[in-house]
Design an enzyme around this catalytic site. Structure first.
Site, PDB file in Angstrom:
ATOM      1  N   GLY A   1       0.830  -1.197   0.000  1.00 56.37           N
ATOM      2  CA  GLY A   1       0.000   0.000   0.000  1.00 56.37           C
ATOM      3  C   GLY A   1       0.859   1.238   0.000  1.00 56.37           C
ATOM      4  O   GLY A   1       2.031   1.201   0.378  1.00 56.37           O
TER       5      GLY A   1
ATOM      6  N   CYS B   1       6.885  -0.366   6.992  1.00 51.35           N
ATOM      7  CA  CYS B   1       6.417   0.777   6.215  1.00 51.35           C
ATOM      8  C   CYS B   1       7.538   1.257   5.299  1.00 51.35           C
ATOM      9  O   CYS B   1       8.694   1.329   5.718  1.00 51.35           O
ATOM     10  CB  CYS B   1       6.016   1.895   7.174  1.00 51.35           C
ATOM     11  N   LEU B   2       7.193   1.591   4.075  1.00 50.89           N
ATOM     12  CA  LEU B   2       8.200   2.085   3.126  1.00 50.89           C
ATOM     13  C   LEU B   2       8.823   3.400   3.602  1.00 50.89           C
ATOM     14  O   LEU B   2       9.915   3.745   3.193  1.00 50.89           O
ATOM     15  CB  LEU B   2       7.570   2.284   1.738  1.00 50.89           C
TER      16      LEU B   2
ATOM     17  N   GLU C   1      -2.562   2.757   6.056  1.00 48.12           N
ATOM     18  CA  GLU C   1      -2.505   3.804   5.023  1.00 48.12           C
ATOM     19  C   GLU C   1      -3.341   5.027   5.410  1.00 48.12           C
ATOM     20  O   GLU C   1      -2.948   6.161   5.137  1.00 48.12           O
ATOM     21  CB  GLU C   1      -2.976   3.250   3.670  1.00 48.12           C
TER      22      GLU C   1
HETATM   23 NI    NI Z   1       3.444   3.050   5.579  1.00 46.86          NI
END
Ligand code: NI
Length: 172
Positions: free
Chosen positions: A46, A94-95, A137
Protein backbone atom coordinates in the site's frame (compact mmCIF):
# COMPACT_ATOMS: atom_id res chain seq x y z
CA UNK A 1 7.18 6.66 -16.28
CA UNK A 2 8.28 8.87 -13.44
CA UNK A 3 8.48 7.23 -10.08
CA UNK A 4 7.67 9.32 -7.07
CA UNK A 5 10.15 9.74 -4.25
CA UNK A 6 9.04 8.07 -1.04
CA UNK A 7 9.62 10.34 1.93
CA UNK A 8 11.13 8.59 4.92
CA UNK A 9 11.19 9.26 8.65
CA UNK A 10 12.03 11.86 10.05
CA UNK A 11 10.86 13.88 7.00
CA UNK A 12 8.34 16.39 8.39
CA UNK A 13 6.01 16.01 5.38
CA UNK A 14 4.98 12.64 6.86
CA UNK A 15 3.27 14.46 9.74
CA UNK A 16 0.97 16.42 7.38
CA UNK A 17 -2.73 15.72 7.11
CA UNK A 18 -4.14 15.09 3.64
CA UNK A 19 -6.86 17.37 2.29
CA UNK A 20 -10.04 16.01 0.72
CA UNK A 21 -9.98 15.60 -3.07
CA UNK A 22 -12.68 17.79 -4.60
CA UNK A 23 -11.99 17.31 -8.28
CA UNK A 24 -10.89 14.10 -10.01
CA UNK A 25 -9.10 15.34 -13.13
CA UNK A 26 -6.33 14.16 -15.44
CA UNK A 27 -3.67 15.52 -13.15
CA UNK A 28 -5.02 13.47 -10.27
CA UNK A 29 -5.23 10.35 -12.47
CA UNK A 30 -1.57 10.85 -13.34
CA UNK A 31 -0.61 11.06 -9.67
CA UNK A 32 -2.61 7.85 -9.00
CA UNK A 33 -0.79 6.01 -11.83
CA UNK A 34 2.57 7.15 -10.53
CA UNK A 35 1.66 6.18 -6.97
CA UNK A 36 0.71 2.68 -8.18
CA UNK A 37 3.98 2.28 -10.09
CA UNK A 38 5.98 3.49 -7.12
CA UNK A 39 4.17 1.05 -4.82
CA UNK A 40 4.77 -1.95 -7.14
CA UNK A 41 8.42 -1.03 -7.69
CA UNK A 42 9.13 -0.67 -3.96
CA UNK A 43 7.50 -3.28 -3.61
CA UNK A 44 4.81 -2.54 -1.05
CA UNK A 45 1.24 -3.56 -0.34
CA UNK A 46 0.00 0.00 0.00
CA UNK A 47 1.01 3.61 -0.47
CA UNK A 48 -0.56 6.83 0.74
CA UNK A 49 -0.23 10.17 -1.02
CA UNK A 50 1.42 11.81 2.00
CA UNK A 51 4.33 9.36 1.64
CA UNK A 52 5.13 10.73 -1.81
CA UNK A 53 4.74 14.40 -0.94
CA UNK A 54 1.16 14.82 -2.16
CA UNK A 55 -1.27 16.34 0.36
CA UNK A 56 -4.46 15.03 -1.29
CA UNK A 57 -6.39 12.19 0.28
CA UNK A 58 -5.50 9.22 -1.95
CA UNK A 59 -4.29 5.73 -1.29
CA UNK A 60 -3.45 2.78 -3.48
CA UNK A 61 -3.13 -0.81 -2.34
CA UNK A 62 -2.75 -4.34 -3.56
CA UNK A 63 -2.31 -6.97 -0.92
CA UNK A 64 -0.85 -9.42 -3.48
CA UNK A 65 1.77 -7.19 -5.16
CA UNK A 66 4.13 -10.00 -6.15
CA UNK A 67 1.36 -12.37 -7.12
CA UNK A 68 0.18 -13.01 -10.67
CA UNK A 69 -3.32 -12.11 -9.53
CA UNK A 70 -2.39 -8.64 -8.42
CA UNK A 71 -5.17 -6.14 -8.51
CA UNK A 72 -4.75 -2.42 -7.98
CA UNK A 73 -7.24 -0.68 -5.71
CA UNK A 74 -7.56 3.07 -5.47
CA UNK A 75 -9.36 4.87 -2.66
CA UNK A 76 -9.96 8.60 -2.70
CA UNK A 77 -11.06 10.40 0.48
CA UNK A 78 -11.13 7.11 2.43
CA UNK A 79 -12.77 7.05 5.83
CA UNK A 80 -13.18 4.41 8.50
CA UNK A 81 -16.85 4.52 9.47
CA UNK A 82 -16.65 1.99 12.27
CA UNK A 83 -14.25 -0.57 13.64
CA UNK A 84 -14.56 -3.70 15.72
CA UNK A 85 -12.31 -5.97 17.76
CA UNK A 86 -8.57 -5.86 18.19
CA UNK A 87 -5.69 -7.79 16.62
CA UNK A 88 -1.95 -7.62 16.92
CA UNK A 89 -0.48 -6.75 13.54
CA UNK A 90 2.78 -8.66 13.78
CA UNK A 91 5.98 -7.24 12.34
CA UNK A 92 4.31 -4.32 10.66
CA UNK A 93 6.58 -2.33 8.37
CA UNK A 94 6.42 0.78 6.21
CA UNK A 95 8.20 2.09 3.13
CA UNK A 96 8.64 5.39 4.99
CA UNK A 97 10.21 3.71 8.03
CA UNK A 98 13.16 1.77 6.58
CA UNK A 99 14.76 -1.20 8.29
CA UNK A 100 12.26 -1.42 11.09
CA UNK A 101 9.35 -3.64 12.04
CA UNK A 102 7.17 -3.80 15.14
CA UNK A 103 3.94 -5.27 16.43
CA UNK A 104 1.04 -2.80 16.34
CA UNK A 105 -2.46 -3.08 17.79
CA UNK A 106 -5.11 -2.67 15.10
CA UNK A 107 -8.86 -3.08 14.83
CA UNK A 108 -9.87 -6.53 13.63
CA UNK A 109 -12.48 -5.38 11.16
CA UNK A 110 -13.50 -2.02 9.74
CA UNK A 111 -16.25 -0.51 7.65
CA UNK A 112 -14.74 1.69 4.94
CA UNK A 113 -16.09 4.45 2.78
CA UNK A 114 -14.49 6.41 -0.02
CA UNK A 115 -14.69 6.85 -3.78
CA UNK A 116 -12.85 5.04 -6.54
CA UNK A 117 -10.71 6.74 -9.18
CA UNK A 118 -13.80 7.43 -11.32
CA UNK A 119 -15.62 9.06 -8.42
CA UNK A 120 -17.97 6.15 -7.72
CA UNK A 121 -18.83 5.79 -4.04
CA UNK A 122 -17.47 2.72 -2.29
CA UNK A 123 -18.54 1.15 0.99
CA UNK A 124 -17.19 -2.18 2.17
CA UNK A 125 -16.14 -4.26 5.16
CA UNK A 126 -12.52 -5.26 5.52
CA UNK A 127 -10.84 -7.73 7.84
CA UNK A 128 -7.55 -9.58 8.18
CA UNK A 129 -4.56 -8.22 6.26
CA UNK A 130 -6.71 -5.86 4.20
CA UNK A 131 -8.11 -4.19 7.34
CA UNK A 132 -4.57 -3.77 8.71
CA UNK A 133 -3.23 -2.30 5.45
CA UNK A 134 -6.13 0.15 5.19
CA UNK A 135 -5.71 1.31 8.80
CA UNK A 136 -1.98 1.78 8.22
CA UNK A 137 -2.50 3.80 5.02
CA UNK A 138 -5.29 5.93 6.49
CA UNK A 139 -2.97 6.69 9.40
CA UNK A 140 -0.54 8.17 6.83
CA UNK A 141 -3.29 10.45 5.52
CA UNK A 142 -3.64 11.73 9.09
CA UNK A 143 0.08 12.29 9.52
CA UNK A 144 0.56 9.20 11.68
CA UNK A 145 3.21 6.50 11.29
CA UNK A 146 3.04 3.01 12.75
CA UNK A 147 5.92 3.94 15.06
CA UNK A 148 3.58 6.50 16.62
CA UNK A 149 1.55 3.51 17.80
CA UNK A 150 4.35 1.62 19.57
CA UNK A 151 5.92 2.32 22.96
CA UNK A 152 7.79 5.59 23.40
CA UNK A 153 10.92 3.69 24.38
CA UNK A 154 10.95 1.64 21.17
CA UNK A 155 10.23 4.73 19.09
CA UNK A 156 13.08 6.68 20.70
CA UNK A 157 15.50 3.81 20.06
CA UNK A 158 14.54 3.75 16.40
CA UNK A 159 14.83 7.53 16.17
CA UNK A 160 18.33 7.45 17.67
CA UNK A 161 19.42 4.75 15.22
CA UNK A 162 18.13 6.73 12.21
CA UNK A 163 19.73 9.99 13.36
CA UNK A 164 23.05 8.17 13.82
CA UNK A 165 22.77 6.71 10.30
CA UNK A 166 21.97 10.10 8.80
CA UNK A 167 24.99 11.66 10.56
CA UNK A 168 27.23 8.90 9.31
CA UNK A 169 26.12 9.35 5.70
CA UNK A 170 26.66 13.13 6.05
CA UNK A 171 30.24 12.55 7.14
CA UNK A 172 31.07 10.33 4.18
NI1 NI B 1 3.44 3.05 5.58
Amino acid sequence: MNMLRIHTFPDSFLTQTAKAVENIDGKLQDIIDRMAQTMYAAPGVGLASIQVGVDKSILVYDIAPRDENRELHVLINPKIISSEGEVLSEDEGCLSVPDYRADVKRAESILMEGVDRDGNPLRFDAEGLLAIVLQHEIDHLNGTLFIDRISKLKRELYKKRIIKQLKRSDEQ
